[in-house]
Design an enzyme around this catalytic site. Structure first.
Site, short mmCIF file in Angstrom:
data_model
loop_
_atom_site.label_atom_id
_atom_site.label_comp_id
_atom_site.label_asym_id
_atom_site.label_seq_id
_atom_site.Cartn_x
_atom_site.Cartn_y
_atom_site.Cartn_z
N LYS A 36 0.82 -1.22 0.00
CA LYS A 36 0.00 0.00 0.00
C LYS A 36 0.85 1.26 0.00
O LYS A 36 0.59 2.19 -0.78
CB LYS A 36 -0.92 -0.03 1.24
CG LYS A 36 -1.68 1.24 1.52
CD LYS A 36 -2.72 1.00 2.60
CE LYS A 36 -2.10 0.53 3.89
NZ LYS A 36 -1.37 1.58 4.60
N THR A 37 1.87 1.33 0.86
CA THR A 37 2.72 2.52 0.93
C THR A 37 3.45 2.74 -0.39
O THR A 37 3.60 3.87 -0.85
CB THR A 37 3.72 2.40 2.09
OG1 THR A 37 3.01 2.20 3.31
CG2 THR A 37 4.57 3.66 2.21
N ASP A 219 -4.54 7.75 3.94
CA ASP A 219 -4.16 6.37 4.26
C ASP A 219 -4.94 5.90 5.49
O ASP A 219 -5.37 6.72 6.31
CB ASP A 219 -2.66 6.30 4.51
CG ASP A 219 -2.14 4.88 4.52
OD1 ASP A 219 -2.86 3.97 4.06
OD2 ASP A 219 -1.00 4.68 4.98
N GLU A 220 -5.09 4.59 5.63
CA GLU A 220 -5.78 3.99 6.79
C GLU A 220 -7.15 4.62 6.99
O GLU A 220 -7.56 4.98 8.10
CB GLU A 220 -4.93 4.15 8.06
CG GLU A 220 -3.52 3.61 7.96
CD GLU A 220 -3.44 2.09 7.91
OE1 GLU A 220 -4.50 1.43 7.86
OE2 GLU A 220 -2.32 1.55 7.89
N GLN A 250 -8.88 -4.20 9.09
CA GLN A 250 -7.86 -3.71 10.01
C GLN A 250 -8.33 -2.46 10.77
O GLN A 250 -7.52 -1.69 11.27
CB GLN A 250 -6.57 -3.40 9.24
CG GLN A 250 -5.96 -4.63 8.58
CD GLN A 250 -4.64 -4.33 7.91
OE1 GLN A 250 -3.62 -4.08 8.57
NE2 GLN A 250 -4.63 -4.35 6.59
N ARG A 601 1.11 -9.32 10.92
CA ARG A 601 2.41 -8.64 11.04
C ARG A 601 3.54 -9.63 10.78
O ARG A 601 4.68 -9.22 10.53
CB ARG A 601 2.62 -8.05 12.44
CG ARG A 601 1.61 -7.01 12.94
CD ARG A 601 1.36 -5.91 11.96
NE ARG A 601 0.19 -6.21 11.14
CZ ARG A 601 -0.16 -5.53 10.05
NH1 ARG A 601 0.58 -4.52 9.65
NH2 ARG A 601 -1.23 -5.86 9.37
#
Length: 720
Positions: A36-37, A219-220, A250, A601
């Site tokens: 994503k980043t 983002d998020e 998430q 993670r």
């Protein structure tokens, strides 16, 4: 001449589609580890390559660390500077300083941290002539925070206050805002609320900001609250170039106001939106993703997607049931010690837990086993007395209306200004409706304090005025000047000579603060910006992935990070899911997402533990395994069981009620049935998850509580 942009090599087709989307709303559903980043930073570069001016691009993230990483990636792509990358709160500070007059504030406002806020709430409760025992400051502050995040200011809330509690809360809320205003201060939630109101109430400002930030990326997005949602919408209304990335699976911050509905309803808000799913996972091995997929499929409030593994190979997944938290900690220490002995990098190992108190046993075991570790709880550094003292000096230099900062340092270090003098100053300031520092500067008009006290007050004021002359100096130089000339340095030297510090001394801590200011000077702006940076500091900002130490942190802190090896402890009903989440299915779903975040993670190795007994608030109780273990098909290693009848009884630790099998079979229950529980009373079955011996039944009781219960321990009787 168009700027060259060739960074799409190696991107998947869905990633390329997201990167090159230019006009109109875009929703990117990005699963964990989906790059994503990389997509966001490449999209920034793609916009610039299509002749979008960098300063017209605004990217918003949720942590300073994520913003720094994104900023550095853009720089590494040799893109010209000017792109605004920050957190929501940092962007709001910038906007409020630009348009302070319209917002009804002064541009040199202070930002109060949680400690400052709580002290203000205590004063607000006292001013309302209410008892703090009946209105706990911490709870009241949480309630006010929720109101602000929902954009309920004091006027709108007071108008809706009908019952006694709401009327009392309205008085406290009103007093709290008055105290903040008198101190020329905002709390974290004010930053969002006032910015949202600016965009709502001032069309010219909204248009000006929309022209400034012609391309907005958030983002998020699943973690935005109502205020953040309105800010993002307000900034985008004029042009519609809003790109949001996120993953409903998430969303883990509902407890602080995040609304998963924002991302689920994006297509309703923006009907012409393009939707792109990033489902390939570049992080975790297939077995880990299979566990995560199976777990999260139990949630209903989500957008369907798959986690498609890109990496090949076999992951190691260990699930171990231990006797108590000490055995659990010893097992984790041994497990990680073996990893280190086998050449694993300590920087790539992490231990996650649901609540901070669970780290104690792990720390003790690590010390005994000589496992190097760091606790990711960085804000504690800024809560140390000596750090708060020097920051209070800096705050007063910037904002002399900040009475909280004034009261902290007026006699720190001791300069002979006693409580009686301070009390009389406060009374005089209240009577004249002015600030304490302004009162000190004009104390010759007061006849209630002695000539000697006035001389000391004048000397203090002159020192602050001298510091103000250097406000434009580099922060580290000004801080060093304040530290030495205020008397703090001499005072701490004397303390250090008398005391034996097993950890860093106060002098060492101040030296570290000055060093951080020096690093800040080399990268960014002046004193106001530095104080803003400190005020908006978060736990994960101190995570050092080059420290050579294993990282210990809560599951909430783990969001956005990745490690080769992950251990998650305390998989017990009442801990994960947490006891406070067990009254509503929506809250259980958020706890399930929290576990999902923890699992995803991990890159190649996942270790999960639970205990048969755990000491909670000084009482050792029997536990039962988390329902999430069974939903994810994670069975504890039977070879490690010391008691083959480990599940012959259970305890829900939030009630302390022992449960035994009523003899009812899972097949006898169906949705809608009326059932009875010996503690909770009558209720109706809302859900039944057939997991064999480990089946879960969800019951809504007449009290309004919704309880997920493990059927074999529930003791339920069918009424009809």
């Amino acid at each position: 001449m168009k700027r060259q942009f060739l960074a799409t090599e190696g991107l998947t087709e869905s990633q390329k589609k997201a990167v090159w989307h230019k006009q109109g709303p875009l929703l990117i559903i990005a699963g964990p580890g989906s790059g994503k980043t990389r997509v966001i930073t490449n999209r920034i570069a793609a916009l610039i390559s299509q002749d979008v001016e960098p300063h017209k691009i605004c990217a918003i993230t949720f942590t300073n660390k994520a913003a720094d990483e994104m900023r550095n990636r853009v720089i590494a792509m040799n893109m010209p500077g000017g792109v605004h990358v920050s957190t929501f709160h940092s962007l709001c500070v910038r906007i409020l300083r630009w348009f302070a007059q319209a917002a009804g504030i002064s541009e040199n406002f202070s930002i109060y941290n949680e400690s400052d806020q709580k002290n203000c709430v205590k004063d607000a409760i006292k001013a309302a002539e209410l008892d703090a025992k009946n209105f706990p400051p911490g709870r009241i502050l949480e309630t006010i925070s929720r109101l602000k995040n929902n954009l309920q200011d004091i006027t709108s809330f007071t108008a809706e206050s009908g019952d006694y509690f709401s009327q009392c809360l309205a008085k406290i809320y009103s007093n709290y805002q008055k105290i903040l205003s008198q101190n020329n201060a905002l709390d974290f939630d004010d930053l969002l609320l006032k910015t949202a109101f600016l965009l709502r109430d001032f069309g010219d400002i909204r248009k000006q900001l929309s022209q400034r930030y012609e391309y907005l990326m958030v983002d998020e997005y699943q973690d935005t609250n109502h205020a953040q949602y309105q800010i993002a919408r307000g900034l985008s209304l004029e042009h519609g170039n809003i790109c949001v990335t996120g993953d409903p699976d998430q969303s883990i911050y509902g407890w602080r106001g995040a609304d998963i509905g924002n991302i689920l309803a994006f297509e309703h808000d923006w009907p012409e939106a393009t939707v792109i799913k990033l489902e390939e996972n570049f992080r975790s091995l297939p077995e880990i993703l299979a566990v995560a997929d199976k777990l999260i499929s139990a949630n209903k409030g989500r957008k369907q997607k798959k986690l498609v593994p890109v990496k090949k190979g076999g992951a190691e997944i260990v699930v171990r049931c231990l006797d108590d938290e000490q055995d659990e900690a010893d097992f984790i220490a041994d497990f990680i010690k073996q990893l280190l002995d086998n050449g694993e990098d300590a920087n790539r190992i992490a231990v996650f837990y649901r609540v901070n108190s669970m780290s104690r046993a792990i720390e003790e075991a690590f010390v005994e086993s000589q496992v190097p570790y760091q606790i990711v709880r960085g804000v504690e550094f800024y809560n140390r007395r000596e750090i708060r003292d020097i920051l209070a000096f800096l705050r007063l230099i910037v904002n002399d209306a900040d009475d909280r900062a004034f009261l902290r340092i007026i006699n720190t270090p001791p300069r002979g200004i006693g409580k009686t003098t301070i009390s009389r100053l406060s009374a005089y300031a209240a009577d004249k409706n002015t600030g304490l520092y302004n009162t000190v500067k004009n104390c010759e008009k007061m006849d209630t304090i002695s000539a000697g006290a006035k001389a000391k007050l004048k000397k203090f004021a002159q020192m602050i005025e001298d510091f103000k002359k250097h406000i434009d100096d580099p922060v580290a130089i000004l801080m060093d000047r304040v530290f030495k000339q205020s008397g703090l340095h001499q005072s701490l030297q004397a303390q250090t000579a008398e005391e034996d510090y097993s950890k860093a001394s106060p002098l060492d801590n101040v030296a570290e603060l000055i060093s951080s200011a020096k690093r800040f000077d080399s990268q960014q702006g002046g004193l106001v910006d530095f104080l803003q940076h400190i005020a908006l500091f978060s736990d994960t900002d101190t995570l050092d992935l080059q420290s050579g130490r294993v990282s210990l942190m809560t599951l909430h802190c783990a969001k956005g990070l990745e490690f080769d090896n992950v251990c998650i402890i305390g998989l017990e009903q009442g801990i994960l899911p947490h006891e406070r989440s067990m009254d509503a299915v929506s809250e259980i779903e958020e706890e399930r997402r929290l576990f999902f975040v923890g699992i995803t993670r991990a890159k190649k190795r996942l270790c999960i533990t639970l205990s048969r007994h755990r000491t909670i608030h000084g009482q050792t109780i029997r536990t039962i395994g988390s329902q999430f273990l069974y939903e994810a098909a994670l069975e504890p290693d039977q070879a490690a069981e010391q008691d083959e009848n480990v599940h012959d009884e259970g305890v829900y630790y939030e009630t302390g009620v022992s449960c035994s099998d009523s003899g009812s079979s899972g097949g006898a229950f169906s949705v809608g049935q009326l059932v009875s529980h010996k503690k909770f009373g009558l209720g109706r079955v809302k859900e039944f998850h057939n997991l064999g011996d480990n089946s879960i039944i969800v019951v809504q009781f007449k009290t309004g509580q919704v309880k997920p219960l493990m059927l074999k321990y529930a003791g339920l009787d069918i009424v009809e």
